[in-house]
Design a protein around this motif. Structure first.
Motif, short mmCIF file in Angstrom:
data_model
loop_
_atom_site.label_atom_id
_atom_site.label_comp_id
_atom_site.label_asym_id
_atom_site.label_seq_id
_atom_site.Cartn_x
_atom_site.Cartn_y
_atom_site.Cartn_z
N GLY A 142 15.99 25.17 96.04
CA GLY A 142 16.94 26.13 95.48
C GLY A 142 17.90 26.67 96.52
O GLY A 142 19.08 26.91 96.23
N LEU A 143 17.40 26.86 97.73
CA LEU A 143 18.29 27.39 98.78
C LEU A 143 19.30 26.33 99.20
O LEU A 143 20.48 26.62 99.41
N ASN A 144 18.84 25.10 99.34
CA ASN A 144 19.79 24.03 99.65
C ASN A 144 20.80 23.86 98.52
O ASN A 144 21.98 23.60 98.76
N HIS A 145 20.34 24.02 97.31
CA HIS A 145 21.23 23.94 96.15
C HIS A 145 22.29 25.04 96.23
O HIS A 145 23.48 24.80 96.04
N GLU A 146 21.86 26.24 96.54
CA GLU A 146 22.84 27.34 96.62
C GLU A 146 23.82 27.10 97.76
O GLU A 146 25.02 27.40 97.63
N GLU A 147 23.35 26.52 98.85
CA GLU A 147 24.28 26.21 99.95
C GLU A 147 25.32 25.17 99.52
O GLU A 147 26.47 25.23 99.95
N GLN A 148 24.90 24.24 98.71
CA GLN A 148 25.89 23.27 98.21
C GLN A 148 26.96 23.98 97.38
O GLN A 148 28.14 23.66 97.45
N HIS A 149 26.51 24.94 96.59
CA HIS A 149 27.48 25.68 95.78
C HIS A 149 28.35 26.59 96.64
O HIS A 149 29.46 26.92 96.26
N GLN A 150 27.85 27.01 97.78
CA GLN A 150 28.70 27.79 98.68
C GLN A 150 29.89 26.93 99.12
O GLN A 150 31.03 27.39 99.16
N GLU A 151 29.61 25.69 99.45
CA GLU A 151 30.70 24.80 99.83
C GLU A 151 31.66 24.59 98.66
O GLU A 151 32.88 24.59 98.84
N LEU A 152 31.09 24.43 97.47
CA LEU A 152 31.94 24.27 96.29
C LEU A 152 32.81 25.51 96.07
O LEU A 152 33.96 25.40 95.63
N LEU A 153 32.27 26.67 96.36
CA LEU A 153 33.06 27.89 96.20
C LEU A 153 34.35 27.82 97.02
O LEU A 153 35.44 28.13 96.53
N TYR A 154 34.23 27.40 98.26
CA TYR A 154 35.44 27.29 99.11
C TYR A 154 36.42 26.26 98.53
O TYR A 154 37.62 26.49 98.43
N MET A 155 35.87 25.10 98.16
CA MET A 155 36.72 24.03 97.61
C MET A 155 37.44 24.49 96.35
O MET A 155 38.63 24.23 96.15
N ASP A 156 36.66 25.15 95.49
CA ASP A 156 37.19 25.49 94.17
C ASP A 156 38.19 26.63 94.27
O ASP A 156 39.24 26.62 93.61
N VAL A 157 37.88 27.62 95.11
CA VAL A 157 38.84 28.72 95.30
C VAL A 157 40.15 28.15 95.86
O VAL A 157 41.23 28.53 95.44
N LYS A 158 40.04 27.23 96.78
CA LYS A 158 41.25 26.64 97.35
C LYS A 158 42.09 26.00 96.25
O LYS A 158 43.31 26.17 96.18
N HIS A 159 41.43 25.26 95.37
CA HIS A 159 42.19 24.61 94.30
C HIS A 159 42.76 25.64 93.34
O HIS A 159 43.92 25.55 92.92
#
Lengths: 422, 422, 422, 422
Positions: A142-159
């Protein structure tokens, strides 16, 4: 997936890591206005508030509900709203409509997170010894999963910000000296032969990195840094986007259908090239690595340059020889940086497209039950990327880490490293 | 468009009305969370914050910029972001992407409104006598324009909330007695002959209501109330949605393509019919008027009932004989109500589909300049609706008022009144 | 629909007309290669062989099956394949897939026609006196129906050939003198007042021309010929396709979505304008009427020219004053011709777009049963056209004849006549 | 691509083979009506007459034009019409519109073929010794190319006929005994280790089969026959099309979007399963191999069966151990047949989906010039299939032959062979 050391960990230790990861997700969102939380600019991205809720749903679904008989879900419909794609868990809100949910509000989602956090703390501290190995395994997942979503947050906010004509900035970056020169690109000779790849015994790994197995390689060479904006501009100016012979057929189709003629975030104003970044629109630095290119563009560039892209095994074996350091999210730049002397950009900066379609390793076993949907079902039509990027937490990646995107995807922090047979 | 009385008005009087209209728009949004302001659930709707900004842009573009040489626009890009469709004013943000703008934030848009309001106050109070007639004309137009968007706000918020699986409520309505019976429907005999329709001399009217002109009608009869949910349910239960012979060809195509089988906001849970309203999901009242039906559904229902829809002139002439009162937004129900004795539902409750395609009256002249795009360019492929609805301000409508929607549109507060030749 | 005189006709007389109409359809197809019979270049068109079969299906369905108990259908599945849109008759092959039927072959369809013809001859000659009025009515309807499909054959073949890069010719036209000048356009003054329109008592008429009824008109003027290519070219050169203020909103959308910048069949080669015709690609004659324009283009042109399009009643009343002659299919040109002295182009040449949406006349009654689907269900979203064109049989039209197409349709032989209020 | 032996061949020998291949293409089309030649039922297929012309264009473009200075092309626009996808040769007619060309007629295309054949005969017989190796190379390539289109002809005609509600037959097959039982499926043990794959030295091979290189395999087992309809029916009856956990994410999306619930050509009439074949609709034989399944279906079936699909190297190495014989086009069945004792169905019957994405072998070099577009540019998003099928000429395939289709494609003769790790 495997996390032997985690299981050995003391609950308090894991709980501290839990708190850090959870707090980090919220810290990433701190610069956002409430307005920014709900945007889904393309189907591939998700609204920030959805990310924040979904990672909590993961803990709720795979830990709280199975292990805590007294757990009271925060809301009966969140199961439907925040399940991402776990068909075996139940029906879920269509991905393309995540941006249409003004309720629950951001404020409610933060309360949802607090609810889950409190329950998780109880669960971890009160876990029986018998349950602990299974629970610890899922907690680390779950923690690794949340870290993946942290990266997605940056990507998605940028878009999300890039589609806005106002080109807002996520953070104000100190003026960088854009006059830096990238050092000249050289080649690293790499041996052929039989080598092992895949996750080794120590530490957490996803199921898709397993089993460790042997591969047969030929001698080859790898570029000792990423391709720069300046180099990519030469490709553009050489009519790279106009020469069908450089492109895969599907790439040429994408190019024409979507009107590609530069990387995703480039735009020209009064004859000057600019690039949208998480700190807003900035003049394009020719020395920085080119980013936000699709696999098709990476492949066409490589062909134009008389080279090829690396295979995933070639890159993993090289990464395995390198220290795990680079321009990660920890550096706070949220953008790739110029390759200076001694920096091979092996880890960090940008996820590097490989020529390897994402597939199962021989003997691959998906996780049991619904968690088996985590990785295996995506093993078709996507390409492997390696090495992490400037919005990845440093401790999240490793040499064997396999990221994957569709060949037309461009909103991730993706870049190009060349390879050659000779 | 014409507003002779307004021009005679004293600036202070108009300014007071300006303040009321502007305050009303904000009051409508008061129940919204910040999260709710940005949603665009279908292309036809707009995010509430976009509405709030666009109506301000209208004053900025058609009053402040032309009449106040010192006016400083709030933001250089708002011209692009908040122009709706005025091609002759300049390029504008694509309609379908209005929901992708997290910036400007709601807070900034309220500051934008305050900026415009302050400038408008100055403009009105300091206007020269020579400018006044032209300025007053545009001011009244701008206020009517904002009132139209107030109605859209209710419609759009309802749709935004209806796509949310949580079915949120915009306001909490006191429990209504749903056991009320609608009175029996009767018929009103109406004469044929030559009659004048179109806006009369007194008061504001849009350009599409002009010129007043004569029409030739045949004797006919109009139903003395709207069709109820109960009556519409009979149509459904008689396989109304399954009998092609009842439908226009384009309606049948829409029905199959979109999977229509009930009005827009109906849903069945455990065998019970519910209807989404601005106060959330409520059990369907059989006595209330059926609403949120397309022209195609209204037309098919009428055919099934052995009747037809009224022509716009027929309805206008009837409305002209009625007092201007009914269930308008002022009643605070935001929903049509049961027809009780003496209530013909002529004004208010629901916009009534007519069988008349929206077109130009003979001798029609659009407004000059960009304001000419207000109405005239939509005179194709849409149908006229008459009478106002439960989210229309009472003083906004009149007998000659022409609303128009595409025959497949369902998110407006639309209903059905029957007519017959004999 | 009504055909009093036909019912009085002797069976032999009608049978002779039947033979002529049926032979004409086949004669139209004589220049086609077998290859040409199956093409459906857009959803709106149908393959020639489908037309040939469908008109036979009409006789089979509405005459042979109801009136001849011994009739043996040619093939059990033709009912499914060649029903066009009669939902109440049964399910049918999707319109968009008519071009995907290589079987039945052209040869089989000619045998199908012969089978129907033989049965029809028997039916007519052996019909009882009691059945005759109903049968004669349907027979005349079927012949008018087939004549409509004859016109569609020309339109569809033209489109099928125009999408072919080889630009084949349907027939070889003798070189025309393209240097002819169109005479100067003048105006005809037309009175206002109450006038009757709709089919008069003598002769066949479709149901949509009925009932004859009174309309109220204002004084107006009609152009005394059609708009020419030369005039339309001025519109183009004045940026007519680039000025949004000239266009209806839906027209502007169509223009941008479909990339319209000239009429359907124009193309420029080496700076010279050509037009695809049924005799292949020909240099554009500036003097000939502009054709294959949508309603949107006709409307925008009229606005640009400071005029408007005629209403359908205005045009009908004018046509009623004219002799029924002009450039019809009988002339064998299959193309509009230059307006010479004395030729008002009232009938023939091109179907003239009116500003009137296609709708029901007051008191309209569709035919009973499935034939009621013939006209009524299309009374939405289409515009009325009047006067017939160069591929219409002369005896097929009349002043009250109402044709209709969607405002974006361009493949029919459509043209522009201007009107003015003063 | 390489064809050492061909270059050594005598011109007369190659010319004889040329004549055979060319005659075979025409023989395949002999049962077609002229009507059948033009159909393109989906974008992926091509009209038979287009195939006949395109293969001739190949000889014209890559042999006649470069080697014969006096060659006069048959028609100046055929270059545009019959280029398939060679971007570097010039622009070409859009693939999706191949079915819209009624001209050239079938008769003209046969004349085109004769024109090319005559010129080819001259070219081969008069070729200089210096030109011969290059010319012979291209000639052999052109013949293999035409053989590939022969297979496509069968596939495409089958699809064209299957969309026709009349379900026509391409040929009349003698009644087969459908009661045959397939023998029980067993497993073949296969060794791991390092093995060479890719084309060996003798004989023609496409560029994508080269270079021959070593691969590292693990021990595994291969099913000793294809999966049958009966076995696949068990999967269907076990809700195989309803269980998301069995499917790749993209497969599940395809299934829902396209409504898959059985293989492409299955249909149920009155409770009995039928299968469309080149001899028309036939009752489904449970013993015959299941065919016309997508990769997604093959993969889901294998997962359901507790197995996996073979890798391409695993299959190639097995094929290399087998005699090159099986149910090929030469058998005249045009359909897979029941596996009887001793028949491993290794070659022929059906193309077998492998789990290997189609990509470049290490060191892959595409052909020079435009012929380089033959194979290389498709090396993305497709899956490799092996072994040939019942409409492949026997001499056309070999163990190293790599066919490839998109994972959603179903109109090819594709089937399923299972594999296991243990």
């Amino acid at each position: 997936m495997r996390s032997p050391e985690s299981i050995a960990d003391h609950p308090e230790t894991l709980l501290a890591r839990y708190r850090t990861v959870r707090a980090t997700s919220e810290a990433i969102c701190a610069p956002l206005a409430t307005d920014d939380y709900q945007l889904q600019s393309i189907t591939e991205t998700s609204p920030p508030k959805w990310h924040l809720a979904h990672v909590s749903w993961f803990f709720e679904t795979f830990l709280l509900k199975p292990f805590d008989p007294d757990y009271r879900p925060f809301h009966p419909r969140f199961d439907y709203l925040f399940n991402s794609y776990y068909e075996t868990v139940g029906s879920f809100h269509p991905r393309a409509q995540r941006g249409l949910l003004s309720r629950p509000t951001v404020e409610e989602i933060y309360r949802y997170r607090a609810h889950v956090d409190a329950a998780m703390q109880r669960l971890v501290l009160e876990c029986s010894e018998g349950d602990w190995p299974a629970l610890a395994f899922r907690l680390v997942l779950g923690l690794n999963h949340e870290e993946q979503h942290q990266e997605l947050l940056y990507m998605d906010v940028k878009h999300n910000f890039a589609v806005n004509p106002l080109r807002p900035a996520y953070f104000d970056r100190a003026e960088t000296v854009v006059s830096a020169q990238a050092r000249r690109q050289g080649w690293v000779d790499r041996p052929g032969g039989i080598h092992p790849i895949g996750a080794s015994d120590n530490g957490f790994a996803f199921d898709n990195e397993l089993p460790r197995h042997e591969v047969l390689l030929r001698e080859h060479r790898l570029a000792d840094r990423l391709v720069t904006n300046g180099e990519y501009l030469e490709f553009i100016e050489d009519e790279g986007y106009g020469r069908a012979d450089l492109w895969l057929a599907d790439g040429w189709f994408s190019l024409r259908q979507r009107g590609w003629h530069v990387p995703l975030y480039w735009e020209q104003l009064d004859g000057v090239w600019y690039e949208m970044t998480l700190s807003g629109l900035r003049p394009l630095s020719l020395a920085e690595p080119v980013c936000h290119v699709s696999y098709y563009e990476a492949d066409a560039y490589a062909r134009w340059a008389g080279a090829r892209l690396p295979g995933e095994a070639e890159l993993e074996l090289m990464l395995a020889d390198q220290p795990l350091r680079g321009n990660f999210v920890d550096a706070g730049l949220f953008h790739p940086r110029v390759a200076m002397a001694g920096d091979g950009q092996w880890f960090g900066d940008l996820w590097e497209w490989t020529s390897t379609p994402y597939g199962a390793y021989p003997g691959f076993q998906p996780l049991e039950g619904s968690m088996g949907e985590y990785n295996g079902k995506f093993m078709c039509n996507q390409m492997v990327l390696r090495g992490g990027c400037c919005v990845t937490p440093q401790h999240h990646v490793r040499a064997s880490y396999r990221n994957f995107f569709y060949p037309h995807d461009r909103w991730a922090f993706t870049g190009i490293r060349l390879a050659r047979n000779e």
